[in-house]
Design an enzyme around this catalytic site. Structure first.
Site, PDB file in Angstrom:
ATOM      1  N   GLY A  10       0.870  -1.179   0.000  1.00 58.75           N
ATOM      2  CA  GLY A  10       0.000   0.000   0.000  1.00 58.75           C
ATOM      3  C   GLY A  10       0.902   1.222   0.000  1.00 58.75           C
ATOM      4  N   GLN A  13      -1.304   7.321   1.418  1.00 61.10           N
ATOM      5  CA  GLN A  13      -0.886   8.379   2.340  1.00 61.10           C
ATOM      6  C   GLN A  13       0.068   7.856   3.411  1.00 61.10           C
ATOM      7  OE1 GLN A  13      -1.314  11.282   1.445  1.00 61.10           O
ATOM      8  NE2 GLN A  13      -3.360  12.092   1.762  1.00 61.10           N
ATOM      9  N   ILE A  14      -0.334   6.782   4.097  1.00 61.78           N
ATOM     10  CA  ILE A  14       0.556   6.246   5.144  1.00 61.78           C
ATOM     11  C   ILE A  14       1.783   5.618   4.485  1.00 61.78           C
ATOM     12  CG2 ILE A  14       0.797   4.704   7.138  1.00 61.78           C
ATOM     13  CD1 ILE A  14      -2.193   4.899   7.586  1.00 61.78           C
ATOM     14  N   GLY A  15       1.573   4.867   3.410  1.00 63.99           N
ATOM     15  CA  GLY A  15       2.680   4.178   2.735  1.00 63.99           C
ATOM     16  C   GLY A  15       3.792   5.130   2.316  1.00 63.99           C
ATOM     17  N   ARG A  91     -14.308   2.563  12.003  1.00 62.94           N
ATOM     18  CA  ARG A  91     -13.279   1.706  11.385  1.00 62.94           C
ATOM     19  C   ARG A  91     -13.911   0.391  10.925  1.00 62.94           C
ATOM     20  NH1 ARG A  91     -10.727   4.217  15.777  1.00 62.94           N
ATOM     21  NH2 ARG A  91      -8.911   5.471  15.225  1.00 62.94           N
ATOM     22  N   HIS A 178      -8.435  -0.961  18.825  1.00 63.85           N
ATOM     23  CA  HIS A 178      -8.186   0.318  18.159  1.00 63.85           C
ATOM     24  C   HIS A 178      -9.532   0.916  17.747  1.00 63.85           C
ATOM     25  CE1 HIS A 178      -5.971   3.380  16.181  1.00 63.85           C
ATOM     26  NE2 HIS A 178      -6.226   2.987  14.959  1.00 63.85           N
TER      27      HIS A 178
HETATM   28  N1  APR Z   1      -2.636  -4.482  -2.591  1.00 62.60           N
HETATM   29  C1  APR Z   1      -1.836  -3.424  -2.342  1.00 62.60           C
HETATM   30  N2  APR Z   1      -2.289  -2.188  -2.156  1.00 62.60           N
HETATM   31  C2  APR Z   1      -3.595  -1.984  -2.204  1.00 62.60           C
HETATM   32  C3  APR Z   1      -4.510  -3.041  -2.463  1.00 62.60           C
HETATM   33  C4  APR Z   1      -3.974  -4.341  -2.665  1.00 62.60           C
HETATM   34  N3  APR Z   1      -4.740  -5.384  -2.897  1.00 62.60           N
HETATM   35  N4  APR Z   1      -5.751  -2.508  -2.457  1.00 62.60           N
HETATM   36  C5  APR Z   1      -5.629  -1.196  -2.221  1.00 62.60           C
HETATM   37  N5  APR Z   1      -4.336  -0.863  -2.064  1.00 62.60           N
HETATM   38  C6  APR Z   1      -3.737   0.450  -1.859  1.00 62.60           C
HETATM   39  C7  APR Z   1      -4.478   1.587  -2.524  1.00 62.60           C
HETATM   40  O1  APR Z   1      -4.287   1.585  -3.940  1.00 62.60           O
HETATM   41  C8  APR Z   1      -3.887   2.797  -1.840  1.00 62.60           C
HETATM   42  O2  APR Z   1      -2.790   3.338  -2.536  1.00 62.60           O
HETATM   43  O3  APR Z   1      -3.719   0.830  -0.496  1.00 62.60           O
HETATM   44  C9  APR Z   1      -3.421   2.218  -0.479  1.00 62.60           C
HETATM   45  C10 APR Z   1      -4.118   2.862   0.705  1.00 62.60           C
HETATM   46  O4  APR Z   1      -3.736   4.190   0.750  1.00 62.60           O
HETATM   47  P1  APR Z   1      -4.723   5.374   1.146  1.00 62.60           P
HETATM   48  O5  APR Z   1      -6.026   5.204   0.420  1.00 62.60           O
HETATM   49  O6  APR Z   1      -3.991   6.651   0.967  1.00 62.60           O
HETATM   50  O7  APR Z   1      -5.033   5.087   2.691  1.00 62.60           O
HETATM   51  P2  APR Z   1      -4.101   5.410   3.969  1.00 62.60           P
HETATM   52  O8  APR Z   1      -4.480   6.722   4.537  1.00 62.60           O
HETATM   53  O9  APR Z   1      -2.678   5.149   3.647  1.00 62.60           O
HETATM   54  O10 APR Z   1      -4.666   4.296   4.990  1.00 62.60           O
HETATM   55  C11 APR Z   1      -4.507   2.918   4.716  1.00 62.60           C
HETATM   56  O11 APR Z   1      -4.545   2.310   7.037  1.00 62.60           O
HETATM   57  O12 APR Z   1      -5.060   3.556   8.941  1.00 62.60           O
HETATM   58  C12 APR Z   1      -5.519   2.629   8.000  1.00 62.60           C
HETATM   59  O13 APR Z   1      -7.890   3.071   7.947  1.00 62.60           O
HETATM   60  C13 APR Z   1      -6.681   3.183   7.220  1.00 62.60           C
HETATM   61  O14 APR Z   1      -7.297   1.080   6.256  1.00 62.60           O
HETATM   62  C14 APR Z   1      -6.649   2.303   6.003  1.00 62.60           C
HETATM   63  C15 APR Z   1      -5.158   2.064   5.796  1.00 62.60           C
END
Ligand code: APR
Length: 311
Positions: A10, A13-15, A91, A178
């Site tokens: 992923g 944003q967090i990644g 959540r 959480h």
């Molecule tokens: N494999 C890999 N990445 C994936 C997949 C998958 N099968 N499905 C979705 N993603 C990716 C999305 O394409 C996206 O880039 O996961 C990423 C999530 O990023 P954001 O939408 O920006 O979410 P983020 O704020 O990073 O939060 C991610 O963490 O805190 C928790 O509740 C939050 O569940 C959420 C997760």
């Protein structure tokens, strides 16, 4: 000896922030993995981060990919794959979509790096880390969820804001699930060793506990289209660093309990020692009757969400 390999599943944003912080701490080489639809985005983030390194001289190689083969033999995975909350969502509302994603991710990680240490961030956290554990079949010491580190950091922040004292000197822990039923152990919170109960009135402390429980939602409401990312990323990096550098830090994490605090068979926030052995130990201590009641209450919420996974 080659550098450790850290794969971020992923790259949203967090990644992206995980990659930045891991590079700045020189934890190892970093792979940002995401779905093919956004492969360009993660390749771009990786290149951008590569070009940030020369100023301070961070030695880390950062790449973006949507090919599972590229995460082969990683030492650490941090999973944020899934969708984040929008205003008005709990959540738990993310369960159906994120569970499908977690099953796919767990199967692929098992195939590519069965010896790795895995930190789950995707929500609903306590159910997602359970799902990863069940689907991957990994030993319990290799799987942990990031929640308490963040919830405790939020509690620390609010105590520092209230007292005007250094956040560095605030120590406290938040246990349990959480979610809104998490359990701040205010009795043991201190600033430089001085109990917060001697520094802040009981009434204000109750308000700070409440703000801590809903701190994630406060940010979701402000953003309007996503959830917190800086502090969650930093919290997970602390956990990864403790593993990679064998620091044996004591961090509240969602770890698999097997009898500790009267909990058996569930991942829930408990004080956890993280070192080379992964989740090396859960530090059990005597709770008050009220704290135990609150922990049992949060456990029921976790059990309900875990049941909905059908795993
Ligand atoms: N494999 C890999 N990445 C994936 C997949 C998958 N099968 N499905 C979705 N993603 C990716 C999305 O394409 C996206 O880039 O996961 C990423 C999530 O990023 P954001 O939408 O920006 O979410 P983020 O704020 O990073 O939060 C991610 O963490 O805190 C928790 O509740 C939050 O569940 C959420 C997760």
């Amino acid at each position: 000896m080659s550098r450790p390999k850290i794969s971020l599943i992923g790259g949203g944003q967090i990644g992206g922030n995980l990659a930045l912080l891991a590079a700045q701490k020189e934890l190892g080489d970093i792979v940002i993995f995401d779905i093919p639809k956004v492969e360009g985005m993660v390749k771009g983030k990786a290149l951008d981060l590569m070009q940030l390194r020369p100023h301070d001289g961070y030695d880390a190689n950062i790449t973006g990919t949507s090919d599972w083969n590229d995460v082969k033999d990683s030492d650490v995975f941090i999973i944020t794959a899934g969708i984040p909350r929008k205003p008005g969502m709990d959540r738990e509302d993310l369960l159906e979509i994120n569970l499908g994603i977690m099953k796919d991710v767990a199967a692929n990680i098992k195939k590519q790096a069965p010896q790795s240490f895995v930190i789950v961030i995707s929500n609903p956290l306590d159910a997602m880390v359970y799902a990863f554990y069940k689907v991957s079949g990994f030993p319990k010491n290799q799987v942990v969820g990031m929640a308490g580190a963040l919830d405790s950091a939020r509690f620390r922040t609010f105590i520092a804001m209230e007292t005007g004292l250094s956040v560095q000197d605030v120590t406290c822990m938040v246990l349990g699930g959480h979610g809104d039923t998490m359990v701040p152990i205010t009795r043991l919170a201190t600033v430089g060793g001085v109990p917060v109960t001697d520094l802040i009135s009981a009434e204000r402390l109750a308000e700070i506990e409440h703000r801590t429980r809903f701190a994630g939602g406060e940010i979701v409401k402000l953003f309007g289209n996503g959830s917190a990312f800086y502090a969650p990323a930093q919290s997970a990096i602390e956990m990864a660093e403790s593993y990679l550098r064998d620091k044996k830090r004591v961090i509240p994490c969602a770890s698999l309990c097997t009898g500790e605090f009267g909990i058996d068979g569930y991942f829930i926030g408990v004080p956890t020692v993280i070192g080379t052995g992964g989740v090396e130990k859960i530090l059990e201590f005597q709770l008050t009757d009220d704290e135990q009641v609150e922990l049992n209450n949060t456990l029921e919420v976790v059990k309900k969400t875990v049941k909905e996974t059908g795993l």
